[in-house]
Enzyme design. Structure first.
Site, short mmCIF file in Angstrom:
data_model
loop_
_atom_site.label_atom_id
_atom_site.label_comp_id
_atom_site.label_asym_id
_atom_site.label_seq_id
_atom_site.Cartn_x
_atom_site.Cartn_y
_atom_site.Cartn_z
N TYR A 147 -4.08 23.65 -7.07
CA TYR A 147 -4.33 22.50 -7.82
C TYR A 147 -5.50 22.67 -9.09
O TYR A 147 -6.86 23.14 -8.53
CB TYR A 147 -4.66 21.05 -7.63
CG TYR A 147 -5.26 19.94 -8.57
CD1 TYR A 147 -3.48 19.29 -9.55
CD2 TYR A 147 -6.50 19.46 -8.48
CE1 TYR A 147 -4.14 18.15 -10.15
CE2 TYR A 147 -6.45 18.44 -9.43
CZ TYR A 147 -5.67 17.92 -10.37
OH TYR A 147 -5.80 16.83 -10.45
N ASP A 242 -10.80 29.96 -10.03
CA ASP A 242 -11.34 28.46 -9.86
C ASP A 242 -11.60 28.35 -8.46
O ASP A 242 -11.99 28.10 -7.45
CB ASP A 242 -9.60 27.74 -9.75
CG ASP A 242 -10.11 26.09 -9.74
OD1 ASP A 242 -11.36 26.36 -9.39
OD2 ASP A 242 -9.16 25.32 -9.83
N LYS A 274 -17.44 20.00 -9.23
CA LYS A 274 -18.06 19.38 -8.47
C LYS A 274 -19.55 19.71 -7.54
O LYS A 274 -20.21 18.87 -7.78
CB LYS A 274 -17.03 19.48 -6.77
CG LYS A 274 -15.34 19.22 -7.42
CD LYS A 274 -14.29 19.27 -5.99
CE LYS A 274 -12.56 19.30 -6.24
NZ LYS A 274 -12.41 17.30 -6.31
N1 PLP Z 1 -9.90 22.72 -9.48
C1 PLP Z 1 -9.68 22.93 -7.76
C2 PLP Z 1 -9.86 23.52 -7.55
C3 PLP Z 1 -9.74 21.41 -7.90
O1 PLP Z 1 -10.04 20.82 -6.41
C4 PLP Z 1 -9.75 20.11 -9.27
C5 PLP Z 1 -10.05 18.72 -7.70
O2 PLP Z 1 -10.35 18.25 -6.89
C6 PLP Z 1 -9.61 20.56 -10.05
C7 PLP Z 1 -10.18 21.63 -10.78
C8 PLP Z 1 -10.31 19.32 -11.12
O3 PLP Z 1 -11.60 19.21 -11.24
P1 PLP Z 1 -11.42 17.34 -11.70
O4 PLP Z 1 -10.72 16.60 -10.76
O5 PLP Z 1 -12.67 17.27 -11.66
O6 PLP Z 1 -10.71 17.49 -13.03
#
Ligand code: PLP
Length: 437
Positions: A147, A242, A274
């Site tokens: 994700y 990511d 985060k």
């Molecule tokens: N990338 C990863 C690995 C994530 O776990 C998340 C959200 O949980 C995101 C991107 C997206 O972040 P946001 O919810 O702040 O848009």
């Protein structure tokens, strides 16, 4: 242990919210759709605990999905935010905290420049735009079950809420956009090679979670991230790591470093979020200066944000990052170990097949007897058993992610009292998981 109060007020608020907000929530997994029941509405949080509007206290193993690494309402973070707030909430102009937070990130991660944004979604979306701008190519490779936020091109076989609700790809994504995303199985080098072979000179980047944590926790096979880096480069593409979820969660340098730093290779671009915002809407993307300088106003790749780098977010993030050190990560590791062992003991005693997977201090438990190494194996877990387990833990005052595809987090504030409460709740929940209804 005091009996939990019925979720009356939460039920009332959820009913109201459902009239006004789709599904009653502003992010799908919060609705408890896959575990059933009413989501407790939280009135406040402190240390390792959440408190709902019905008067229940929960040990929180979600930690706002990662950002709360010091515990809720940490005094140093609150003090920094209060001071920043007293000076004004947003200026729409440069402010000193932006470069200070950028300096903190650059000192801890192998990136030369970063840009601050408001969410992980923006961070990954913008990193992809930079990769496309740099390579002049359109396609990206992503992994099933990873994700990266909810931007159009990244919702194919996404983890997190999309996995929770078994949504293979979102409605509303243009076919042309979806066609530029090549989805391959995680931990499968042949699938990656095949994707490059099928789309010669068309792939701008591979995007991967440094260690996937949105289909449950799944560690990369040894050398897999390096393989991704080398293969991308062989084909003139970039690697985007990511680290929105994993970054600053298991060590100051993030998880990729376990097989990256020592071997002298570095992903081209990173997304962070985060922990660097400490619970406020702040994220970042960064990488080599030559790539990041492609961004406007230095270069031709456009990206912007009214609230980007706002002073509350940077103050919170800086205050939190200053308190992260090796001793803290050792403490988090110990806490996670205690919980993982207790989970294993309880489920083993109750005869429930399970796998405990972890990525540093982040862990998840799958209700299956087969090893979980990718999205296909994660989907074969018994999600009904998880729902029974979840409901019983909640009744005992432990707030777990309301999805079998999410991970548990601990914070530095999880003391022995909080951990004991989790440990004591586990046997009953394990028995509930074992009961077939
Ligand atoms: N990338 C990863 C690995 C994530 O776990 C998340 C959200 O949980 C995101 C991107 C997206 O972040 P946001 O919810 O702040 O848009």
């Amino acid at each position: 242990m005091a009996r939990p109060k019925p979720l009356k007020r939460s039920a009332e608020l959820f009913g109201q919210a459902q009239h006004l907000i789709p599904g009653g929530v502003d992010s799908p997994v919060r609705a408890f759709g896959s575990v059933g029941g009413t989501p407790p509405f939280i009135s406040h949080a402190r240390g390792p605990y959440l408190y709902d509007v019905d008067g229940n206290e929960y040990v929180d193993l979600v930690c706002s999905w990662g950002p709360i690494i010091l515990g809720h309402a940490h005094p140093a973070v609150l003090e920094a935010v209060n001071l920043a707030a007293s000076r004004g909430l947003s200026f729409g102009a440069p402010q000193p905290g932006e470069a200070e937070l950028a300096a903190a990130i650059v000192s801890l991660m192998p990136v030369e420049k970063v840009r601050l944004v408001n969410s992980g979604t923006e961070a990954t979306m913008s990193a992809i735009r930079v990769a496309r701008g740099a390579t002049g190519r359109d396609k990206i490779i992503k992994f099933a079950g990873c994700y990266h936020g909810h931007s159009d091109g990244l919702l194919a076989e996404a983890g997190s809420g999309a996995a929770t609700f078994a949504i293979p790809g979102s409605a509303g994504v243009p076919a042309a956009t979806a066609a530029d995303t090549i989805v391959v199985a995680y931990n499968d080098p042949d699938a990656v090679r095949a994707a490059f072979a099928a789309h010669p000179d068309q792939v701008a980047a591979i995007i991967t979670e440094a260690a996937p944590a949105n289909m449950g926790a799944i560690a990369p096979a040894p050398g897999f991230n390096k393989f991704l880096h080398d293969t991308a480069h062989q084909h003139g593409a970039l690697l985007i790591s990511d680290e929105v979820l994993t970054g600053f969660r298991s060590s100051a340098q993030g998880y990729w470093g376990i097989d990256g730093a020592e071997e002298g290779w570095v992903p081209d671009l990173f997304a962070f979020g985060k922990v660097i915002g400490a619970g406020l809407p702040l994220a970042a993307f960064g990488g080599r200066a030559d790539l990041m300088d492609l961004l406007a106003p230095s270069g031709p790749v456009y990206q912007a944000g009214t609230l980007s780098g706002n002073p509350l977010g940077t103050a919170a993030g800086l205050a939190q990052l200053r308190l992260l050190d090796d001793a803290l990560y050792r403490r988090l590791n110990r806490k996670a170990e205690v919980l993982k062992q207790a989970w294993t003991d309880a489920l083993t005693s109750a005869g429930v097949p399970h796998q405990v997977n972890s990525i540093g201090t982040i862990f998840s438990v799958f209700f299956t007897d087969e090893p979980v190494t990718d999205y296909a194996s994660a989907k074969r877990q018994d999600t009904a058993a998880f729902a029974r387990f979840h409901a019983e833990m909640l009744r005992s005052g432990v707030y777990l992610p309301p999805s079998a595809f999410e991970v548990c987090f601990v914070s530095d504030a999880h003391d022995n009292r909080a951990l004991d409460r989790v440990v004591q709740a586990l046997p009953r929940a394990a028995e509930a998981a074992a009961r077939r209804e």
